[in-house]
Design a protein around this motif. Structure first.
Motif, PDB file in Angstrom:
ATOM      1  N   ARG A  71      83.721  71.315  27.463  1.00 53.63           N
ATOM      2  CA  ARG A  71      85.133  71.528  27.125  1.00 53.63           C
ATOM      3  C   ARG A  71      85.940  70.235  27.139  1.00 53.63           C
ATOM      4  NH1 ARG A  71      84.437  75.413  31.087  1.00 53.63           N
ATOM      5  NH2 ARG A  71      86.034  74.402  32.396  1.00 53.63           N
ATOM      6  N   SER A  72      85.424  69.220  27.821  1.00 59.80           N
ATOM      7  CA  SER A  72      86.190  67.982  27.965  1.00 59.80           C
ATOM      8  C   SER A  72      85.803  66.909  26.959  1.00 59.80           C
ATOM      9  CB  SER A  72      86.020  67.420  29.380  1.00 59.80           C
ATOM     10  OG  SER A  72      84.694  66.956  29.593  1.00 59.80           O
ATOM     11  N   ARG A  73      84.718  67.120  26.213  1.00 59.49           N
ATOM     12  CA  ARG A  73      84.236  66.094  25.289  1.00 59.49           C
ATOM     13  C   ARG A  73      84.424  66.550  23.854  1.00 59.49           C
ATOM     14  NH1 ARG A  73      81.636  61.526  28.111  1.00 59.49           N
ATOM     15  NH2 ARG A  73      81.257  60.902  25.948  1.00 59.49           N
ATOM     16  N   SER A  74      84.555  65.572  22.967  1.00 61.01           N
ATOM     17  CA  SER A  74      84.726  65.879  21.547  1.00 61.01           C
ATOM     18  C   SER A  74      83.397  65.936  20.804  1.00 61.01           C
ATOM     19  CB  SER A  74      85.628  64.826  20.890  1.00 61.01           C
ATOM     20  OG  SER A  74      85.054  63.519  21.003  1.00 61.01           O
ATOM     21  N   GLU A  75      82.324  65.389  21.433  1.00 59.82           N
ATOM     22  CA  GLU A  75      81.026  65.375  20.781  1.00 59.82           C
ATOM     23  C   GLU A  75      80.426  66.782  20.709  1.00 59.82           C
ATOM     24  OE1 GLU A  75      81.421  61.487  23.131  1.00 59.82           O
ATOM     25  OE2 GLU A  75      81.899  63.620  23.408  1.00 59.82           O
ATOM     26  N   GLN A  76      79.518  66.963  19.756  1.00 66.10           N
ATOM     27  CA  GLN A  76      78.751  68.205  19.699  1.00 66.10           C
ATOM     28  C   GLN A  76      77.697  68.167  20.796  1.00 66.10           C
ATOM     29  OE1 GLN A  76      78.510  71.230  17.335  1.00 66.10           O
ATOM     30  NE2 GLN A  76      77.614  71.611  19.352  1.00 66.10           N
ATOM     31  N   ILE A  77      77.831  69.061  21.776  1.00 62.88           N
ATOM     32  CA  ILE A  77      76.880  69.136  22.873  1.00 62.88           C
ATOM     33  C   ILE A  77      76.276  70.537  22.874  1.00 62.88           C
ATOM     34  CG2 ILE A  77      76.521  68.942  25.359  1.00 62.88           C
ATOM     35  CD1 ILE A  77      79.130  67.245  25.416  1.00 62.88           C
ATOM     36  N   TYR A  78      74.975  70.603  22.757  1.00 63.30           N
ATOM     37  CA  TYR A  78      74.288  71.891  22.762  1.00 63.30           C
ATOM     38  C   TYR A  78      73.916  72.255  24.200  1.00 63.30           C
ATOM     39  CZ  TYR A  78      73.916  71.027  17.756  1.00 63.30           C
ATOM     40  OH  TYR A  78      74.203  70.769  16.437  1.00 63.30           O
ATOM     41  N   VAL A  79      74.204  73.490  24.551  1.00 65.08           N
ATOM     42  CA  VAL A  79      73.984  73.957  25.915  1.00 65.08           C
ATOM     43  C   VAL A  79      72.927  75.055  25.925  1.00 65.08           C
ATOM     44  CG1 VAL A  79      75.011  75.115  27.898  1.00 65.08           C
ATOM     45  CG2 VAL A  79      76.314  73.387  26.655  1.00 65.08           C
ATOM     46  N   ALA A  80      71.961  74.886  26.807  1.00 66.24           N
ATOM     47  CA  ALA A  80      70.954  75.922  27.040  1.00 66.24           C
ATOM     48  C   ALA A  80      71.046  76.340  28.496  1.00 66.24           C
ATOM     49  CB  ALA A  80      69.559  75.382  26.738  1.00 66.24           C
ATOM     50  N   THR A  81      71.077  77.640  28.730  1.00 67.88           N
ATOM     51  CA  THR A  81      70.996  78.122  30.099  1.00 67.88           C
ATOM     52  C   THR A  81      69.911  79.186  30.172  1.00 67.88           C
ATOM     53  OG1 THR A  81      72.265  78.863  32.033  1.00 67.88           O
ATOM     54  CG2 THR A  81      72.783  79.918  29.922  1.00 67.88           C
ATOM     55  N   LYS A  82      69.731  79.764  31.353  1.00 71.53           N
ATOM     56  CA  LYS A  82      68.632  80.700  31.555  1.00 71.53           C
ATOM     57  C   LYS A  82      69.103  81.882  32.376  1.00 71.53           C
ATOM     58  CE  LYS A  82      65.671  76.650  32.190  1.00 71.53           C
ATOM     59  NZ  LYS A  82      66.658  75.842  32.929  1.00 71.53           N
ATOM     60  N   CYS A  83      68.356  82.978  32.271  1.00 70.67           N
ATOM     61  CA  CYS A  83      68.695  84.174  33.034  1.00 70.67           C
ATOM     62  C   CYS A  83      67.419  84.877  33.498  1.00 70.67           C
ATOM     63  CB  CYS A  83      69.557  85.124  32.209  1.00 70.67           C
ATOM     64  SG  CYS A  83      68.747  85.809  30.742  1.00 70.67           S
ATOM     65  N   GLY A  84      67.543  85.588  34.606  1.00 63.89           N
ATOM     66  CA  GLY A  84      66.434  86.384  35.118  1.00 63.89           C
ATOM     67  C   GLY A  84      66.041  86.057  36.538  1.00 63.89           C
ATOM     68  N   ARG A  85      66.179  84.796  36.938  1.00 59.55           N
ATOM     69  CA  ARG A  85      65.702  84.417  38.263  1.00 59.55           C
ATOM     70  C   ARG A  85      66.632  84.881  39.382  1.00 59.55           C
ATOM     71  NH1 ARG A  85      60.450  82.240  38.561  1.00 59.55           N
ATOM     72  NH2 ARG A  85      61.049  82.251  40.756  1.00 59.55           N
ATOM     73  N   ARG A  86      67.791  85.412  39.041  1.00 61.42           N
ATOM     74  CA  ARG A  86      68.659  85.973  40.082  1.00 61.42           C
ATOM     75  C   ARG A  86      68.135  87.308  40.599  1.00 61.42           C
ATOM     76  NH1 ARG A  86      74.347  86.076  37.256  1.00 61.42           N
ATOM     77  NH2 ARG A  86      74.887  87.289  39.126  1.00 61.42           N
ATOM     78  N   LEU A  87      67.183  87.881  39.898  1.00 60.81           N
ATOM     79  CA  LEU A  87      66.618  89.155  40.332  1.00 60.81           C
ATOM     80  C   LEU A  87      65.851  88.978  41.637  1.00 60.81           C
ATOM     81  CD1 LEU A  87      65.269  90.394  36.891  1.00 60.81           C
ATOM     82  CD2 LEU A  87      67.250  91.295  38.130  1.00 60.81           C
ATOM     83  N   GLN A  88      66.149  89.823  42.589  1.00 58.74           N
ATOM     84  CA  GLN A  88      65.471  89.790  43.883  1.00 58.74           C
ATOM     85  C   GLN A  88      64.982  91.190  44.257  1.00 58.74           C
ATOM     86  OE1 GLN A  88      64.683  87.120  45.607  1.00 58.74           O
ATOM     87  NE2 GLN A  88      65.729  85.716  44.189  1.00 58.74           N
ATOM     88  N   PRO A  89      63.692  91.399  44.325  1.00 60.65           N
ATOM     89  CA  PRO A  89      62.630  90.430  44.046  1.00 60.65           C
ATOM     90  C   PRO A  89      62.492  90.186  42.539  1.00 60.65           C
ATOM     91  CG  PRO A  89      61.670  92.575  44.472  1.00 60.65           C
ATOM     92  CD  PRO A  89      63.146  92.717  44.738  1.00 60.65           C
ATOM     93  N   HIS A  90      61.870  89.081  42.199  1.00 64.95           N
ATOM     94  CA  HIS A  90      61.725  88.711  40.790  1.00 64.95           C
ATOM     95  C   HIS A  90      60.490  89.417  40.220  1.00 64.95           C
ATOM     96  CE1 HIS A  90      60.882  85.659  37.464  1.00 64.95           C
ATOM     97  NE2 HIS A  90      61.999  86.274  37.142  1.00 64.95           N
TER      98      HIS A  90
END
Length: 328
Positions: A71-90
């Motif tokens: 949000r603070s930069r003007s450049e094109q920045i691609y963001v990858a995140t992940k989901c699933g490891r919050r599951l307990q137990p996994h």
């Protein structure tokens, strides 16, 4: 900085990118937003335009830092995140579309973004790759504008091969380095054939391939390099790529003879990975800017000679292959 296409996403991303598992501090330390901001902005200043994070890094604090950067930069920045490891137990049983949908919403809120460039299943149990309803969810999320692309982060080659059978899987994040060479066989060929981007994680085998460790090196109690060598916390292949520590040190000593002019082996280890055309990018981590500077030196390193490539292969075959090759 050189850029490569990230498979079916058609994103042109920096071949040296940034992983943020420890960007807010060393493994086991409390998350520092000041440190994270410093490293993340230095990365973008250097031409890095792809940042990989996860909702469990710093319990969401890493995502907040990455979102603030974007949000603070003007450049094109691609963001990858992940989901699933919050599951307990996994476990496979807890992977449910409604739960994963909530995780995506949480990540969007953490980062303050309207859409995720890439959401990745975070090393789910192998059974999940045989459940079409999990993968179909992300088509709906894409239609809703919450995500642009789906990827997976895998532990095993077999999981990567199964994942890319789903047409909406655009990327696979996988461990690949001088001590983990199996992906370069069938998996790289199949991913390239299907135009799937390959994101390489753990490229330095948890720091082993920097050449900076010795038998006297100690790690804090909360550092996975201390407690997870036998898989006490998660898949042991995430720690030193599953290589026995002392065996790894001996192999690194041999690698020093292959690259005798370089006291810091990290750039050579990263440059070795980039010789494989199927690789889209590498996401080494950094807990301080000097780590980032070291990683970026790979850009200017000459490609390994055929003799050096052959020597690395010999060291792997003789010292590393038998214990690890067929496990992941």
């Amino acid at each position: 900085m050189q850029y490569r296409k990230l498979g079916k996403t058609n994103f042109n991303i920096s071949e040296i990118s940034l992983g943020t598992w420890q960007v807010g501090g060393k493994w086991g330390d409390p998350f520092s937003h000041k440190n994270a901001d410093h490293i993340l902005n230095a990365a973008v200043d250097a031409g890095i335009n792809f940042i990989d994070t996860a909702d469990v890094y710093g319990d969401g604090e890493s995502e907040k830092a990455v979102g603030r950067l974007v949000r603070s930069r003007s450049e094109q920045i691609y963001v990858a995140t992940k989901c699933g490891r919050r599951l307990q137990p996994h476990t496979n049983e807890l992977y449910k579309p409604d739960t994963l949908r909530k995780f995506v919403d949480d990540s969007l809120r953490n980062m303050g973004l309207e859409t995720l460039d890439l959401i990745q299943l975070h090393c789910p149990p192998t059974e999940v790759y045989y459940r079409p309803e999990i993968f179909e969810l992300f088509d709906r999320l894409k239609d809703e504008g919450k995500i642009q692309n789906l990827g997976v982060s895998v532990e095993k080659v077999e999981e990567g091969l199964k994942a890319i059978e789903f047409p909406n899987v655009t990327t696979v994040q996988i461990i690949f380095n001088m001590f983990r060479q199996r992906p370069a066989e069938l998996f790289f060929t199949e991913a390239h054939r299907r135009n799937v981007g390959i994101i390489v994680r753990v490229p330095l085998a948890s720091g082993l391939l920097t050449g900076k460790f010795s038998t006297d090196t100690t790690f804090s109690a909360d550092d996975h390099r201390n407690f997870n060598r036998q898989g006490a916390g998660f898949d042991k292949g995430e720690t030193f790529s599953g290589v026995d520590y002392e065996t790894g040190l001996s192999a690194v000593d041999e690698l020093r003879t292959v690259f005798p002019e370089d006291t810091n082996l990290a750039p050579d280890a990263l440059r070795w990975i980039l010789t494989f055309d199927a690789v889209s990018c590498i996401i080494p981590g950094a807990s301080k800017t000097s780590h980032l500077t070291s990683n970026l030196q790979a850009i200017d390193r000459p490609a390994p000679s055929p003799e050096q490539m052959a020597a690395v292969k010999t060291i792997y075959d003789e010292r590393i292959k038998n214990p690890v090759h067929y496990l992941w």
